[in-house]
Design a protein around this motif. Sequence first.
Motif, PDB file in Angstrom:
ATOM      1  N   ASP A 123     -11.041 -10.082  32.760  1.00  0.00           N
ATOM      2  CA  ASP A 123     -10.217 -11.142  32.189  1.00  0.00           C
ATOM      3  C   ASP A 123     -10.645 -11.389  30.752  1.00  0.00           C
ATOM      4  O   ASP A 123     -11.534 -10.735  30.224  1.00  0.00           O
ATOM      5  N   ALA A 124     -10.011 -12.352  30.118  1.00  0.00           N
ATOM      6  CA  ALA A 124     -10.267 -12.624  28.707  1.00  0.00           C
ATOM      7  C   ALA A 124     -11.757 -12.835  28.449  1.00  0.00           C
ATOM      8  O   ALA A 124     -12.451 -13.480  29.231  1.00  0.00           O
ATOM      9  N   LEU A 125     -12.235 -12.293  27.321  1.00  0.00           N
ATOM     10  CA  LEU A 125     -13.626 -12.446  26.921  1.00  0.00           C
ATOM     11  C   LEU A 125     -13.730 -13.617  25.949  1.00  0.00           C
ATOM     12  O   LEU A 125     -13.038 -13.634  24.918  1.00  0.00           O
ATOM     13  N   ASP A 126     -14.556 -14.582  26.282  1.00  0.00           N
ATOM     14  CA  ASP A 126     -14.767 -15.735  25.401  1.00  0.00           C
ATOM     15  C   ASP A 126     -15.610 -15.272  24.222  1.00  0.00           C
ATOM     16  O   ASP A 126     -16.808 -15.062  24.340  1.00  0.00           O
ATOM     17  N   LEU A 127     -14.974 -15.107  23.065  1.00  0.00           N
ATOM     18  CA  LEU A 127     -15.649 -14.520  21.911  1.00  0.00           C
ATOM     19  C   LEU A 127     -16.665 -15.468  21.292  1.00  0.00           C
ATOM     20  O   LEU A 127     -17.678 -15.026  20.740  1.00  0.00           O
TER      21      LEU A 127
ATOM     22  N   GLU B  99      -5.326  -2.331  25.980  1.00  0.00           N
ATOM     23  CA  GLU B  99      -4.830  -1.849  27.249  1.00  0.00           C
ATOM     24  C   GLU B  99      -4.683  -3.009  28.252  1.00  0.00           C
ATOM     25  O   GLU B  99      -3.689  -3.127  28.957  1.00  0.00           O
ATOM     26  N   LYS B 100      -5.689  -3.874  28.284  1.00  0.00           N
ATOM     27  CA  LYS B 100      -5.648  -5.011  29.204  1.00  0.00           C
ATOM     28  C   LYS B 100      -4.517  -5.962  28.820  1.00  0.00           C
ATOM     29  O   LYS B 100      -3.818  -6.494  29.682  1.00  0.00           O
ATOM     30  N   TRP B 101      -4.318  -6.157  27.516  1.00  0.00           N
ATOM     31  CA  TRP B 101      -3.271  -7.071  27.070  1.00  0.00           C
ATOM     32  C   TRP B 101      -1.891  -6.549  27.482  1.00  0.00           C
ATOM     33  O   TRP B 101      -1.026  -7.313  27.938  1.00  0.00           O
ATOM     34  N   GLN B 102      -1.686  -5.240  27.369  1.00  0.00           N
ATOM     35  CA  GLN B 102      -0.406  -4.667  27.783  1.00  0.00           C
ATOM     36  C   GLN B 102      -0.199  -4.836  29.303  1.00  0.00           C
ATOM     37  O   GLN B 102       0.916  -5.055  29.748  1.00  0.00           O
TER      38      GLN B 102
END
Length: 430
Positions: free
Chosen positions: A385-389, A427-430
């Motif tokens: 899932d999204a990485l907290d930058l 790739e994950k966003w797509q």
Amino acid sequence: HVDHGKTLLVKALTGVDTDRLPEEKSRGLTIDLGFAYHDIGTGEPTGFIDVPGHEKFVRTMIAGVSGIDCVLFIVAADDGPMPQTLEHLAIMDLLGIQHGVFAVTKIDRVTEERVAEVIGEIEALIEKTSLSGARIVPVSALDGIGIDDLRAALLDTSEHTAQRPCGGNFRLAVDRNFIIQGTGRVVTGTVFDGTIATGDVVRLLPADIELRVRGIHAQNTESGSAVAGQRCALNIVGGDLKRLQIHRGDWIVGDAARFTATRIDARVKVLDSEPRAIKNRTPVHLHIGAADIGARVVTLTDKEIAPGSSGLVQLQLQQPVNAVYGDRFVLRDQSAIRTIGGGYVIDPQPITRGRNKSVRMAYLEAQDTKNPDEALANLLALGLDALDLELFARSRNLSIADTDRLIESSGAKIIRQPHGRLGFSREKWQ
């Protein structure tokens, strides 16, 4: 080891007697950390931290060595390697100290054959440690024999030791604090990361109190700034410093490094000499920076870590501490009698729930690299899932500028949210 001549040797090298306490003078025994500064030929002061050798003061010894670049390791020619010789050497190895010189002291008391024997014993001891190949110099601090050779060896070691990078946010591990009449509160310690300048606003952790730097001594010299790797004394103002309790083990940090952890994911190695494995939920003393904190070792990969082996763990702390990726630490047993292992921090802001074990292990393995660009690329490539930058930058102690550069070069898809930025691989966003 105690009474092997550390303090006398530092005095022979620098002219400074680092035993400053009356009890140290009366007992002829180093109890607390001592400090000396001397130009060994580099053109600027080198800081010496004289640490106790007695087994009762190993916790103080670790507080002194946690931020050093090089070690001057002393073994007396008459005694040879002793129990704290072995323990201190293990601690150097756990802390990853790769630069150093060994001094064989008290050679005026023994034969040349005995000196050669002790040198051979040291060579055998250090062969499989981070100090393998270190130069060994026989000396007599009383007679001055070998002191010039030792100074030359230290200079050579210094010239082959890389300067610490000064990037990242300021972090200083406090090992002393006191009040000077007419000046006010002063804290001293080793600068782990970043830079500091007179007038800068800092935070005292874990109390999270805002302070301002009124004056700086770097390497025992008045200065307008200090950088990573230096011994530093800060004259601080702000808060209620008359009532404020500052302890050895606290941190002075820049605002961007203003966080603490009570859980730390890390890689731990158990010493070969340990008779037993470290089992799940083993209580320990954690020595990190200048702090000594009670903790439990929660094993993440196996039920236990055998002597001579390493594994991933989560350290559950009894007190909050400031820590970032790569910070080295030492573990001692619950009774604080012996050193059992140590390691380095991987994730100082770990999740407590929500991901299954295999995913979490993959996440830790992906970020376990010194290169932050590589770590970010690995984490994005996992396709989680999204990485907290912002959380990633904090765990790496990255400055705002370095964080922005890192994100831009990563090619990640960035989603801005009120609390910060989230990153996805394309790739994950797509």
